[in-house]
Design a protein around this motif. Structure first.
Motif, PDB file in Angstrom:
ATOM      1  N   ALA A 286      56.836 -32.090  23.809  1.00 19.39           N
ATOM      2  CA  ALA A 286      56.291 -32.418  25.140  1.00 19.39           C
ATOM      3  C   ALA A 286      55.654 -31.170  25.708  1.00 19.39           C
ATOM      4  CB  ALA A 286      57.385 -32.929  26.064  1.00 19.39           C
ATOM      5  N   SER A 287      54.709 -31.356  26.588  1.00 20.59           N
ATOM      6  CA  SER A 287      54.055 -30.215  27.237  1.00 20.59           C
ATOM      7  C   SER A 287      54.164 -30.371  28.748  1.00 20.59           C
ATOM      8  CB  SER A 287      52.580 -30.155  26.834  1.00 20.59           C
ATOM      9  OG  SER A 287      51.860 -31.203  27.464  1.00 20.59           O
ATOM     10  N   PRO A 288      54.034 -29.280  29.482  1.00 22.45           N
ATOM     11  CA  PRO A 288      54.060 -29.372  30.944  1.00 22.45           C
ATOM     12  C   PRO A 288      53.013 -30.345  31.482  1.00 22.45           C
ATOM     13  CG  PRO A 288      54.291 -27.097  30.272  1.00 22.45           C
ATOM     14  CD  PRO A 288      53.977 -27.876  29.024  1.00 22.45           C
TER      15      PRO A 288
ATOM     16  N   SER B 265      60.333 -41.631  32.700  1.00 24.64           N
ATOM     17  CA  SER B 265      59.308 -41.086  31.821  1.00 24.64           C
ATOM     18  C   SER B 265      59.428 -41.660  30.405  1.00 24.64           C
ATOM     19  CB  SER B 265      59.430 -39.558  31.765  1.00 24.64           C
ATOM     20  OG  SER B 265      58.564 -39.027  30.774  1.00 24.64           O
ATOM     21  N   PRO B 266      58.300 -41.941  29.745  1.00 24.61           N
ATOM     22  CA  PRO B 266      58.342 -42.400  28.349  1.00 24.61           C
ATOM     23  C   PRO B 266      58.846 -41.310  27.400  1.00 24.61           C
ATOM     24  CG  PRO B 266      56.084 -41.971  29.042  1.00 24.61           C
ATOM     25  CD  PRO B 266      56.922 -41.895  30.268  1.00 24.61           C
ATOM     26  N   ILE B 267      58.861 -40.086  27.891  1.00 23.10           N
ATOM     27  CA  ILE B 267      59.380 -38.962  27.105  1.00 23.10           C
ATOM     28  C   ILE B 267      60.874 -38.812  27.406  1.00 23.10           C
ATOM     29  CG2 ILE B 267      59.213 -36.479  26.669  1.00 23.10           C
ATOM     30  CD1 ILE B 267      56.318 -36.635  27.710  1.00 23.10           C
ATOM     31  N   GLU B 268      61.677 -38.718  26.358  1.00 24.26           N
ATOM     32  CA  GLU B 268      63.117 -38.515  26.541  1.00 24.26           C
ATOM     33  C   GLU B 268      63.337 -37.154  27.209  1.00 24.26           C
ATOM     34  OE1 GLU B 268      67.065 -39.918  26.048  1.00 24.26           O
ATOM     35  OE2 GLU B 268      65.266 -40.912  25.293  1.00 24.26           O
ATOM     36  N   ALA B 269      63.726 -37.169  28.490  1.00 28.94           N
ATOM     37  CA  ALA B 269      63.830 -35.901  29.239  1.00 28.94           C
ATOM     38  C   ALA B 269      64.884 -35.996  30.322  1.00 28.94           C
ATOM     39  CB  ALA B 269      62.472 -35.551  29.852  1.00 28.94           C
TER      40      ALA B 269
ATOM     41  N   ARG C 298      50.901 -34.983  34.756  1.00 29.12           N
ATOM     42  CA  ARG C 298      50.187 -36.263  34.890  1.00 29.12           C
ATOM     43  C   ARG C 298      51.090 -37.344  35.487  1.00 29.12           C
ATOM     44  NH1 ARG C 298      47.725 -34.473  29.990  1.00 29.12           N
ATOM     45  NH2 ARG C 298      49.400 -35.427  28.743  1.00 29.12           N
ATOM     46  N   GLN C 299      52.345 -37.356  35.109  1.00 26.48           N
ATOM     47  CA  GLN C 299      53.263 -38.364  35.621  1.00 26.48           C
ATOM     48  C   GLN C 299      53.572 -38.156  37.107  1.00 26.48           C
ATOM     49  OE1 GLN C 299      56.731 -38.531  32.980  1.00 26.48           O
ATOM     50  NE2 GLN C 299      55.371 -38.183  31.219  1.00 26.48           N
TER      51      GLN C 299
ATOM     52  N   ILE D 222      59.366 -26.379  30.308  1.00 28.94           N
ATOM     53  CA  ILE D 222      59.968 -27.216  29.271  1.00 28.94           C
ATOM     54  C   ILE D 222      61.068 -26.431  28.551  1.00 28.94           C
ATOM     55  CG2 ILE D 222      59.571 -28.571  27.189  1.00 28.94           C
ATOM     56  CD1 ILE D 222      58.154 -29.672  29.627  1.00 28.94           C
ATOM     57  N   ASP D 223      62.258 -26.988  28.530  1.00 29.32           N
ATOM     58  CA  ASP D 223      63.384 -26.380  27.801  1.00 29.32           C
ATOM     59  C   ASP D 223      63.684 -27.247  26.583  1.00 29.32           C
ATOM     60  OD1 ASP D 223      63.782 -24.369  29.773  1.00 29.32           O
ATOM     61  OD2 ASP D 223      64.791 -25.852  31.032  1.00 29.32           O
ATOM     62  N   ARG D 224      63.571 -26.651  25.388  1.00 30.15           N
ATOM     63  CA  ARG D 224      63.829 -27.375  24.133  1.00 30.15           C
ATOM     64  C   ARG D 224      65.118 -26.880  23.476  1.00 30.15           C
ATOM     65  NH1 ARG D 224      58.296 -26.241  23.970  1.00 30.15           N
ATOM     66  NH2 ARG D 224      56.945 -28.076  24.172  1.00 30.15           N
ATOM     67  N   ASN D 225      65.603 -27.667  22.560  1.00 28.04           N
ATOM     68  CA  ASN D 225      66.820 -27.285  21.836  1.00 28.04           C
ATOM     69  C   ASN D 225      66.640 -26.001  21.029  1.00 28.04           C
ATOM     70  OD1 ASN D 225      68.267 -29.451  22.783  1.00 28.04           O
ATOM     71  ND2 ASN D 225      67.715 -30.789  21.072  1.00 28.04           N
ATOM     72  N   THR D 226      65.376 -25.698  20.745  1.00 27.64           N
ATOM     73  CA  THR D 226      65.087 -24.487  19.967  1.00 27.64           C
ATOM     74  C   THR D 226      65.132 -23.240  20.837  1.00 27.64           C
ATOM     75  OG1 THR D 226      62.732 -24.818  20.368  1.00 27.64           O
ATOM     76  CG2 THR D 226      63.648 -25.720  18.328  1.00 27.64           C
ATOM     77  N   ALA D 227      65.463 -23.482  22.127  1.00 28.44           N
ATOM     78  CA  ALA D 227      65.583 -22.386  23.111  1.00 28.44           C
ATOM     79  C   ALA D 227      64.258 -21.769  23.463  1.00 28.44           C
ATOM     80  CB  ALA D 227      66.539 -21.305  22.625  1.00 28.44           C
ATOM     81  N   LYS D 228      63.147 -22.419  23.015  1.00 26.45           N
ATOM     82  CA  LYS D 228      61.846 -21.961  23.402  1.00 26.45           C
ATOM     83  C   LYS D 228      61.442 -22.640  24.692  1.00 26.45           C
ATOM     84  CE  LYS D 228      60.215 -21.090  18.715  1.00 26.45           C
ATOM     85  NZ  LYS D 228      59.201 -21.438  17.699  1.00 26.45           N
ATOM     86  N   SER D 229      60.623 -22.016  25.483  1.00 28.88           N
ATOM     87  CA  SER D 229      60.171 -22.619  26.726  1.00 28.88           C
ATOM     88  C   SER D 229      58.687 -22.382  26.926  1.00 28.88           C
ATOM     89  CB  SER D 229      60.942 -22.068  27.934  1.00 28.88           C
ATOM     90  OG  SER D 229      60.672 -20.712  28.098  1.00 28.88           O
ATOM     91  N   SER D 230      58.109 -23.282  27.654  1.00 29.93           N
ATOM     92  CA  SER D 230      56.684 -23.149  27.978  1.00 29.93           C
ATOM     93  C   SER D 230      56.533 -23.453  29.444  1.00 29.93           C
ATOM     94  CB  SER D 230      55.887 -24.158  27.144  1.00 29.93           C
ATOM     95  OG  SER D 230      54.547 -24.186  27.590  1.00 29.93           O
ATOM     96  N   SER D 231      55.760 -22.671  30.142  1.00 29.78           N
ATOM     97  CA  SER D 231      55.587 -22.920  31.576  1.00 29.78           C
ATOM     98  C   SER D 231      54.163 -22.639  31.988  1.00 29.78           C
ATOM     99  CB  SER D 231      56.547 -22.047  32.392  1.00 29.78           C
ATOM    100  OG  SER D 231      56.230 -20.694  32.202  1.00 29.78           O
ATOM    101  N   ILE D 232      53.786 -23.258  33.134  1.00 25.98           N
ATOM    102  CA  ILE D 232      52.470 -22.969  33.700  1.00 25.98           C
ATOM    103  C   ILE D 232      52.653 -22.767  35.180  1.00 25.98           C
ATOM    104  CG2 ILE D 232      51.195 -24.303  31.972  1.00 25.98           C
ATOM    105  CD1 ILE D 232      50.952 -26.515  34.007  1.00 25.98           C
TER     106      ILE D 232
END
Length: 311
Positions: free
Chosen positions: A279-281, A248-252, A286-287, A301-311
């Protein structure tokens, strides 16, 4: 928000129709072989007849599984559709097949130590008719296996062909194929007894047939059992998901991954991805869209800020 459908299985009406015809043919031949084996004292023929009776039941289970899967296709109680009803039918058929193998072996060993006179001509005639019926049923079920899948990516076709297999139909097909094999063994045994007086061939072929049927049953139990237990994290699609995220072009990096089959050749996926930046779900959806076998994907998505987003 409108919920999308979780009915991933398009069904196999051709297979369902062919299986009904196979049930009718098998039931008629079952009665003929059991009666003939009993009257003419052939253990091989009688074993084949009882063997066929279990197959008639198994074919009935296969047809019932197709009907139930179609009947409850839009029932919201089934979180990921009703396809596994068909797999459960195949698993149950495999158990029946294994029971038949043990029964055939027991009866044949018993007859090996307690031989009885056999009416060869009549038994051979019935066995030949049974073989023809089995071959006709096998042809019906093999033809019904065509789903009409048209893969958009030809290079995936060979890689994933076995995943599109109808396991419910395969169980029915193996039952009639096992019947055909035991019919051949019965014919060989009866001719051996008639021509060379080798009456021991009749029960011996019954034992050989039971081993053959047992091997097929165990193979089918393993295949259907893996699907029922969601034990398919070794499927090729899992490595493909890892490859997509790795390139992925996104560091993940993958923090969580669950993949399971929801239909023939179709998978659901829950993916947890750790990222440092934005980054978003949808980015990962798409990938992953290049893999058409992924029909239901949830990304967290798990971020260093401990926030997450899911669908």
């Amino acid at each position: 928000m409108k919920l999308h459908s979780h009915a991933f299985n398009e069904g196999n009406p051709l297979a369902e129709n062919r299986t009904r015809w196979a049930i009718l043919l098998t039931a008629v031949m079952m009665v003929a072989e059991i009666t003939g084996g009993w009257v003419y004292n052939s253990m091989a023929l009688l074993a084949d007849g009882w063997h066929m009776s279990s197959h008639a039941l198994a074919l009935g289970l296969a047809t019932g599984a197709y009907w139930l899967a179609r009947r409850f296709a839009n029932d919201r109680r089934f979180a990921f559709g009703t396809w596994k009803i068909e797999i459960l039918g195949g698993f149950t058929s495999a158990l029946l097949l294994l029971m038949v193998a043990f029964s055939m072996a027991y009866q044949s060993i018993e007859r090996l130590f307690s031989p009885a006179p056999i009416h060869f001509d009549q038994a051979i005639a019935i066995a030949f008719v049974g073989l023809l019926v089995n071959l006709l049923c096998a042809k019906l079920l093999h033809t019904g296996s065509a789903h009409g899948h048209d893969h958009a990516h030809p290079h995936h076709e060979e890689h994933h062909a076995h995943l599109h297999e109808d396991l419910n139909l395969r169980s029915a097909y193996l039952h009639v194929l096992a019947d055909a094999a035991t019919s051949v063994l019965a014919i060989v045994a009866l001719f051996g007894g008639k021509l060379w007086g080798a009456n021991w061939l009749d029960p011996t072929m019954g034992i050989v047939g039971s081993v053959l049927v047992g091997v097929w049953a165990v193979g089918l139990l393993k295949t259907t059992g893996k699907v029922l237990l969601d034990a398919e994290m070794d499927a090729p699609v899992v490595e493909e998901i890892r490859q997509v995220i790795g390139e992925s072009p996104i560091e993940a990096s993958i923090s969580d991954l669950h993949v399971w089959r929801v239909a023939a050749g179709k998978y659901a996926c829950i993916l947890g991805v750790s990222v440092d930046g934005e980054a978003s779900p949808d980015d990962f959806h798409r990938q992953l869209a290049i893999h058409e076998e992924l029909v239901h994907v949830t990304v967290q998505i798990d971020r260093n800020t401990a926030k997450s987003s899911s669908i």
